[in-house]
Every structure is written in structure tokens, then in C-alpha cells.
Design a protein around this motif. Structure first.
Motif, PDB file in Angstrom:
ATOM      1  N   ASP A 171      42.809  67.589 -49.562  1.00 21.46           N
ATOM      2  CA  ASP A 171      42.398  67.816 -50.951  1.00 21.46           C
ATOM      3  C   ASP A 171      42.160  68.702 -50.854  1.00 21.46           C
ATOM      4  N   VAL A 172      43.100  70.325 -50.625  1.00 24.26           N
ATOM      5  CA  VAL A 172      42.159  71.622 -50.833  1.00 24.26           C
ATOM      6  C   VAL A 172      42.290  71.585 -52.320  1.00 24.26           C
ATOM      7  N   PHE A 173      42.897  70.908 -52.728  1.00 27.44           N
ATOM      8  CA  PHE A 173      42.899  71.509 -54.470  1.00 27.44           C
ATOM      9  C   PHE A 173      42.059  70.626 -55.509  1.00 27.44           C
ATOM     10  N   ALA A 174      41.391  69.717 -55.135  1.00 26.87           N
ATOM     11  CA  ALA A 174      40.790  68.669 -55.799  1.00 26.87           C
ATOM     12  C   ALA A 174      40.703  69.211 -56.504  1.00 26.87           C
ATOM     13  N   PRO A 175      38.944  70.150 -56.053  1.00 29.18           N
ATOM     14  CA  PRO A 175      37.894  70.320 -56.769  1.00 29.18           C
ATOM     15  C   PRO A 175      38.491  71.491 -58.078  1.00 29.18           C
ATOM     16  N   SER A 176      40.123  72.040 -57.673  1.00 32.47           N
ATOM     17  CA  SER A 176      40.075  73.197 -58.279  1.00 32.47           C
ATOM     18  C   SER A 176      41.059  72.721 -60.102  1.00 32.47           C
ATOM     19  N   LYS A 177      39.823  72.013 -61.163  1.00 36.34           N
ATOM     20  CA  LYS A 177      39.786  71.241 -62.453  1.00 36.34           C
ATOM     21  C   LYS A 177      40.991  72.216 -62.847  1.00 36.34           C
ATOM     22  N   LYS A 178      40.689  73.217 -63.140  1.00 36.51           N
ATOM     23  CA  LYS A 178      41.369  74.119 -64.524  1.00 36.51           C
ATOM     24  C   LYS A 178      42.848  75.162 -63.449  1.00 36.51           C
ATOM     25  N   LEU A 179      43.512  74.012 -62.610  1.00 39.09           N
ATOM     26  CA  LEU A 179      45.013  74.882 -61.856  1.00 39.09           C
ATOM     27  C   LEU A 179      45.669  74.598 -62.872  1.00 39.09           C
ATOM     28  N   SER A 180      46.285  75.286 -63.159  1.00 36.26           N
ATOM     29  CA  SER A 180      47.429  74.525 -63.887  1.00 36.26           C
ATOM     30  C   SER A 180      48.967  74.925 -64.038  1.00 36.26           C
ATOM     31  N   LEU A 181      48.734  75.948 -62.325  1.00 30.44           N
ATOM     32  CA  LEU A 181      50.503  76.687 -61.926  1.00 30.44           C
ATOM     33  C   LEU A 181      50.392  76.542 -60.702  1.00 30.44           C
ATOM     34  N   LEU A 182      50.985  76.184 -59.738  1.00 36.43           N
ATOM     35  CA  LEU A 182      50.880  75.432 -58.033  1.00 36.43           C
ATOM     36  C   LEU A 182      52.057  75.448 -57.226  1.00 36.43           C
ATOM     37  N   SER A 183      52.313  76.247 -56.499  1.00 35.57           N
ATOM     38  CA  SER A 183      53.967  76.574 -55.687  1.00 35.57           C
ATOM     39  C   SER A 183      53.614  76.859 -54.655  1.00 35.57           C
ATOM     40  N   LEU A 184      53.674  75.980 -53.562  1.00 40.20           N
ATOM     41  CA  LEU A 184      53.717  75.417 -51.887  1.00 40.20           C
ATOM     42  C   LEU A 184      55.211  75.860 -51.492  1.00 40.20           C
ATOM     43  N   SER A 185      56.922  76.355 -52.553  1.00 39.08           N
ATOM     44  CA  SER A 185      57.697  76.095 -52.156  1.00 39.08           C
ATOM     45  C   SER A 185      58.333  77.174 -50.715  1.00 39.08           C
ATOM     46  N   ASP A 186      59.182  76.543 -50.379  1.00 39.73           N
ATOM     47  CA  ASP A 186      59.640  77.317 -49.108  1.00 39.73           C
ATOM     48  C   ASP A 186      58.941  77.228 -47.628  1.00 39.73           C
ATOM     49  N   ASN A 187      57.897  76.325 -47.459  1.00 38.55           N
ATOM     50  CA  ASN A 187      57.134  76.497 -46.316  1.00 38.55           C
ATOM     51  C   ASN A 187      57.711  75.268 -45.572  1.00 38.55           C
ATOM     52  N   VAL A 188      56.688  74.933 -44.560  1.00 39.25           N
ATOM     53  CA  VAL A 188      56.767  73.550 -43.703  1.00 39.25           C
ATOM     54  C   VAL A 188      55.294  73.153 -43.494  1.00 39.25           C
ATOM     55  N   PHE A 189      55.301  72.798 -45.107  1.00 37.97           N
ATOM     56  CA  PHE A 189      53.915  71.938 -45.499  1.00 37.97           C
ATOM     57  C   PHE A 189      54.216  70.389 -44.793  1.00 37.97           C
ATOM     58  N   SER A 190      53.945  69.762 -44.368  1.00 36.25           N
ATOM     59  CA  SER A 190      53.929  67.736 -44.253  1.00 36.25           C
ATOM     60  C   SER A 190      53.213  66.714 -44.559  1.00 36.25           C
ATOM     61  N   GLY A 191      52.976  65.884 -43.707  1.00 36.57           N
ATOM     62  CA  GLY A 191      52.029  65.008 -44.207  1.00 36.57           C
ATOM     63  C   GLY A 191      52.411  64.359 -46.051  1.00 36.57           C
ATOM     64  N   THR A 192      52.144  63.610 -46.226  1.00 40.90           N
ATOM     65  CA  THR A 192      52.173  63.164 -47.893  1.00 40.90           C
ATOM     66  C   THR A 192      51.683  64.290 -48.969  1.00 40.90           C
ATOM     67  N   ILE A 193      52.366  64.339 -49.911  1.00 40.20           N
ATOM     68  CA  ILE A 193      51.525  64.640 -51.438  1.00 40.20           C
ATOM     69  C   ILE A 193      50.136  63.686 -51.796  1.00 40.20           C
ATOM     70  N   PRO A 194      49.311  64.558 -51.686  1.00 38.01           N
ATOM     71  CA  PRO A 194      47.655  64.082 -52.087  1.00 38.01           C
ATOM     72  C   PRO A 194      47.206  63.723 -53.509  1.00 38.01           C
ATOM     73  N   ASP A 195      46.997  62.566 -53.717  1.00 34.64           N
ATOM     74  CA  ASP A 195      46.651  62.459 -55.140  1.00 34.64           C
ATOM     75  C   ASP A 195      46.050  62.762 -56.026  1.00 34.64           C
ATOM     76  N   SER A 196      45.147  63.875 -54.973  1.00 33.02           N
ATOM     77  CA  SER A 196      44.042  64.740 -55.726  1.00 33.02           C
ATOM     78  C   SER A 196      44.765  66.051 -56.632  1.00 33.02           C
ATOM     79  N   ILE A 197      46.318  66.241 -56.182  1.00 31.50           N
ATOM     80  CA  ILE A 197      46.934  67.600 -56.152  1.00 31.50           C
ATOM     81  C   ILE A 197      46.798  67.864 -58.010  1.00 31.50           C
TER      82      ILE A 197
END
Length: 610
Positions: free
Chosen positions: A211-237
């Protein structure tokens, strides 16, 4: 404070010399610890740097000297002041406080100096497309007024720092060499509530996003492409529901597409989820996302069909790019994802059906279809898991897996660790403790009769294939490897494996203990938590295996983290004790020698204080 001891009468006494030496070791002596020089020359004043001095720390070495010659300002004692230097902006009111450093694609070579953290008025640090290497100093991350940080397309290493400024709106660190995981809070003791853009694409980050980005209510662009992130995509994204662009492609995310990025209330225009390991079906609610231009899902493990309401001409229109206008039989569902049983060569029109003896159970697959022949699946396992180095694996090194033995049974039934039924169907693979290296290929999930799979106590890496849910598995053991990520959620819902689903209870732990836990078998139901900072692999039997290695000086390797603060304190304390003991015994020895020569103790009045 300027006292010193007069020892003129006893300068030849070894006793006195030892005491003076120990005095210097335990006192802030000007001989051992000279006072720091400052620009003013006063001992008690802290060193200060001018804005000019601070900015010139960016000019490093011979390359920096050449660079400075080609840029206005950027020289010592420039009469115009730093506010007139190339790429430097100051507060228009004070005309002295540096507010921004903007040097994009400027040919700057070097590291990011710690001294930049002294520019407490700095709001923007923008140095993209240069040759900056090394890590981001903590003092730079601690800039109290920082609003924008852009260090994209450099050679920055290290881990992601936590930022002190609560006003920061943009963090752009794409195309670098950053590693590690994202902290649970991006700020120091706080969340970045003002964050609008966050881009760390094309680095080497691992771990989950939670839930890293859950508090960031103004977030308009999020790019995590081309890494090795795993787990599920949180609904709070998309917690603030203002996200417009989301790029998560080319990672190792598993589980279903969360509804927060498939909802009519969102402002999303771009959603890139391709080339992960997402499973489940395509949410029909995507059809209500009116602003959507691209929604890419190919290269995942999605099943089912594409809801017809999603298929429209203006969504993923690039699928038909270059196709002649005369082609009128366009299936706009194909533009979203090719159907199961078909594939596309390069992600564009057309979708082609798989040939016989091949399959494709997933939507939106590119390249070739999955080969269903058991001989090819076993050959693939041998090649991807380092078969040449297997213990007792000589029988697998066979030129033609399609041959049959004298009993007219497939030759692979004679391979070590392979168990077949009377019909020549592979029902078990017993490859425990065989020195398997590499990874388990997804094709192993297409062995239609496989009931038992044991690859425990090897050195396998990568992720547990979701395709295992297609097999009739009853027993699975992947313990004591170096597998990462988590058990695929759809596989967790498969009943019958290791007793999973008995009495209606489904738990991923039955298949393998999650990362950060362990048990003596590497699986549940009694997975116990590792101590903090330990537990790196899926299906662990202890908490030490899989700890990342980092390279130290002279090429030596050590476990990540090195010595702790307690270790260093203990070493210092031990050293001090040893020095004290040596000094004590030397003094005792000197005393005894002096006494045997009839020497008397020095009278107090022989010492004088000047």
C-alpha cells in the motif's frame, strides 16, 4: 585549555613518556586531532560553504573542468554570482537563495555530492540524461523544501532513499541501476501526500508494492515498468481515483486485475499491464472507462474471453496500425487480447490459431504456442534447470526424447527420477537434491497426468509457475530452493495439492511457506516468521538461504547488510580494552624495573603547570 605539563627534569623517564602517550590517546589533543580549519580561521566555528562552493562540487575531475569551460558561470570567484550560472535559478526576491538546478543532457559526469544537501532552499534538482553514478546521498533526500527530483537516465545505484520534504510532487528516477525494495513510507516518518508523478521504470527494484501509494491521493502518473516487482497489484494503487497513467508492465505481478484500475470512476487513460503473470479473467467493468485509450494485458496468464462491451475501435487502436483500409473484418476484441488457442507474432494484427499438438490456454499471447508433447516438455525442463550438472542426470542427456524402449514405452520413462504409469504417462518427477539450477519452466504445468512433483533441496530460482494448476497434482515439494515471489493466487485455489482445500480451507502455505517464513518441511500449515531482515525465499526450511550477496572491496563478497551498529560498537570497545590492558601491563613492568633499581617515586612538587 592551553595547559601543558612541564617534564623537563624527567624527559628521559619512560614512565612519564607512557603517561603522556596515554594522555594523548584519551584526550582531544591538538597533536592527534587538529582543529578543523574554516574559511574564517577560528577553531570553534563550524566550517561553512558558500553557494558557489556547494555548486562547484558538481564539477569533478578533468571531465568536470572541461565541462565547466563550456557552461556560463561555473567558475570560482565569478563576479556575477551563482544566480546567473547556466542551469541555476534563484529566489527572485532574495536573489541569493538557490531554488533550482536544471541541467538536462548537459554532459555532466561524476557523483551526486553530499554538499548539495546544504542548499536548504532548493526546490528542484533536475539532472536527467547525464552520466551521474553512485547513490543518492541521504542529505540530498533530506532537503526540506524539495518539490521535484529528476535524475532519469543516469547510472545511479544504491537503494531508494526516504525523503524529508512533505511538499515533493515529482520523483523521476527511471533508467538507472537502483536496487532493493520500496520503503513502506516514501517519506521520513510520513507519506508523500503531495506526490503527483512517480517514475522508477527500468531499474532493478524487487519486492512487493503493498500500500505504498495509497496515501498519495494526488498521484496522476505511476510508472514501475521493467523492474522485478512481485506479489499482487494492490487495490489501493489508485486510492485517490485521479490516476491517469499507470505503467506496471514487465514485472512479476501475480493475481487478478484489481477493480480500482477497472472502474468507471477512474480517470485512467493509459493502463499497461503486459508481460506479468496476472491471472483470472478480464473485468467487464473496463468497458465503462470512457477516457481509456490503451489497456494492454498481453503476455499474462489471463483466461476466459474478452467481454464484447470492451471491444471498440478507439481502444488499443495501434493493434491495426499499418493494416489496409480494405480489411473490413476487424475484430476489436483481438485488439484487446488475442483469444485462447491463438497467438500474435508481435502484438499486432492478426491473431493466428495454434497448430495441432500445441495449445495456448491464455489470452493475449505473443510468439509461439505451447508445445503439448511430453517429450518436448521434459527436454525443456532439462535445459532450463541446468541438466548438464544434475546429480545422477546422465540418463536425461539423451539425443531423442521421442524414442521408445524395448517395452514400447517412451524412453523418458527410463530417466532417473521419472515415474510413468503402465501407459507411459508421466505421473511423478522425483528430482530432490539433484543440483537443479535455473528455473522451473511454465510448460511443466502441461503434463496432463502429473500427480507428484518433488524438486526440493536444489538451487532453483525464479518464480513458481502458475501453470501447475492445470496438472492433477496431489503432492508438491519445492522446499529449500531460491524461489522468490509468492505462490500464484490461482494455484492456491487448486484443491487436493498437499491437502489444500480439505474441509473447504484453501491456503497458499500448504503449497510453500511464503517469503519471510519457514518450516522444517518448507510448507504449511505451521510456517513460522523469520526474524526481521531474514527469510528471503519461498518454501524455506531455514531463514538464511537466498540472502543477497553484495560485492565489497577487492572483489570479496559478503552478505548484504555487513556489520551492524552493535558489531561495530563491540569491535571498538574490544580495541579500547586491549589498548588499556597493554598500557596497564607496560606501566606495571616499568614500575617494577624502576623499583628494582632503587628509584623513588616522583615527588609532587617536581611537576609544574605553565
Amino acid at each position: 585549555k592551553n595547559q601543558h605539563i612541564s617534564v623537563s627534569r624527567f624527559r628521559n623517564s619512560p614512565h612519564v613518556h607512557i603517561h603522556i602517550y596515554l594522555f594523548h590517546l584519551t584526550s582531544p589533543s591538538p597533536f592527534l586531532f587538529p582543529p578543523q580549519k574554516t574559511r574564517m580561521g577560528h577553531k570553534d566555528e563550524p566550517a561553512t560553504l558558500s553557494n558557489e562552493d556547494i555548486l562547484l562540487t558538481l564539477v569533478q575531475g578533468e571531465d568536470g573542468s572541461y565541462w565547466a569551460k563550456d557552461h556560463e558561470g561555473w567558475k570560482k570567484d565569478n563576479p556575477d554570482g551563482v544566480c546567473f550560472w547556466d542551469g541555476v535559478d534563484c529566489d527572485p526576491e532574495t536573489e541569493t537563495e538557490v531554488e533550482a538546478i536544471r541541467l538536462p543532457a548537459a554532459g555532466l559526469i561524476g557523483t551526486l555530492p553530499t554538499e548539495l544537501g546544504l542548499l536548504t532552499s532548493l526546490k528542484e534538482l533536475s539532472l536527467p540524461k547525464n552520466v551521474i553514478h553512485g547513490s543518492i546521498p541521504n542529505k540530498v533526500a533530506a532537503l526540506p523544501r524539495l518539490v521535484e527530483l529528476n535524475l532519469a537516465e543516469n547510472e545511479i545505484t544504491g537503494t531508494f532513499p526516504q525523503f524529508s520534504s512533505s511538499k515533493i510532487r515529482k520523483i523521476i528516477l527511471s533508467k538507472n541501476e537502483l536496487t532493493g525494495t520500496l520503503p513502506s513510507a516514501l517519506g521520513v516518518g510520513h507519506h508523500l501526500l503531495a506526490l503527483e508523478e512517480f517514475d522508477v521504470a527500468k531499474n532493478k527494484f524487487t519486492g512487493t508494492v503493498s500500500d505504498v501509494f495509497a496515501p498519495s491521493k494526488k498521484l496522476s502518473l505511476l510508472s514501475l515498468s521493467d523492474n522485478v516487482f512481485s506479489g499482487t497489484i494492490p487495490d489501493s494503487i489508485n486510492g485517490g481515483e485521479v490516476l491517469e497513467e499507470l505503467y506496471l508492465n514487465r514485472n512479476a505481478f501475480v493475481g487478478p486485475i484489481p477493480l480500482s484500475i477497472a472502474d468507471s470512476r477512474t480517470r485512467l487513460r493509459e493502463v499497461w499491464l503486459q508481460n506479468n503473470m496476472l491471472s483470472g479473467t478480464v473485468p467487464i467493468s473496463i468497458s465503462s472507462m470512457s477516457l481509456l485509450k490503451h489497456y494492454y494485458v498481453e503476455g499474462n496468464k489471463l483466461t476466459g474471453t474478452i467481454p464484447a462491451s470492451i471491444c471498440r475501435a478507439d481502444l488499443n487502436a495501434d493493434f491495426f496500425e499499418g493494416v489496409a483500409d480494405t480489411v473490413t473484418d476487424r475484430n476489436y476484441c483481438d485488439a484487446f487480447a488475442c483469444p485462447a488457442g491463438s497467438t500474435t507474432l508481435d502484438g499486432q494484427y492478426p491473431c493466428k490459431a495454434c497448430p495441432n499438438l500445441n495449445t495456448n490456454p491464455y489470452l493475449g499471447q505473443q510468439g509461439r504456442c505451447t508445445d503439448l508433447k511430453t517429450s518436448d516438455i521434459l527436454k525443456n525442463l532439462y535445459e532450463t534447470a541446468g541438466g548438464q550438472d544434475w546429480v545422477d542426470g546422465i540418463s536425461w542427456d539423451y539425443p531423442d526424447y521421442t524414442e521408445k524402449n524395448v517395452n514400447n514405452i517412451p524412453i523418458y520413462c527410463d530417466f532417473s527420477g521419472v515415474e510413468c504409469d503402465v501407459n507411459g504417462h508421466v505421473v511423478a518427477l522425483n528430482l530432490s537434491n539433484r543440483n537443479l539450477k535455473g528455473w522451473l519452466p511454465p510448460t511443466i504445468g502441461f503434463l496432463p497426468y502429473l500427480e507428484r512433483l518433488d524438486v526440493s533441496h536444489n538451487d532453483l530460482t525464479g518464480f513458481l509457475p502458475s501453470e501447475l494448476r492445470f496438472t492433477p497434482l496431489e503432492n508438491l515439494n519445492v522446499a529449500d530452493n531460491r524461489l522468490k515471489g509468492r505462490v500464484p493466487p490461482m494455484f492456491c485455489l487448486k484443491g487436493g495439492v498437499n491437502g489444500n482445500g480439505n474441509k473447504g480451507e484453501y491456503d497458499c502455505d500448504h503449497l510453500a511457506c511464503p517469503v519471510g517464513t519457514y518450516s522444517h518441511t518448507g510448507m504449511g500449515p505451521n510456517c513460522r516468521a523469520c526474524s526481521k531482515g531474514n527469510g528471503f525465499t519461498l518454501g524455506a526450511t531455514d531463514c538464511s538461504k537466498g540472502a543477497p550477496m553484495v560485492k565489497g572491496k577487492e572483489g570479496h563478497h559478503r552478505r548484504e547488510g555487513g556489520m551492524s551498529g552493535i558489531d561495530i560498537f563491540g569491535l571498538i570497545l574490544l580495541s579500547m580494552c586491549v589498548l588499556w590492558a597493554v598500557g596497564f601491563f607496560v606501566l606495571r613492568h616499568m614500575d617494577r624495573r624502576r623499583m628494582t633499581k632503587g628509584a623513588h617515586e616522583l615527588p609532587q612538587h617536581e611537576w609544574s603547570i605553565d
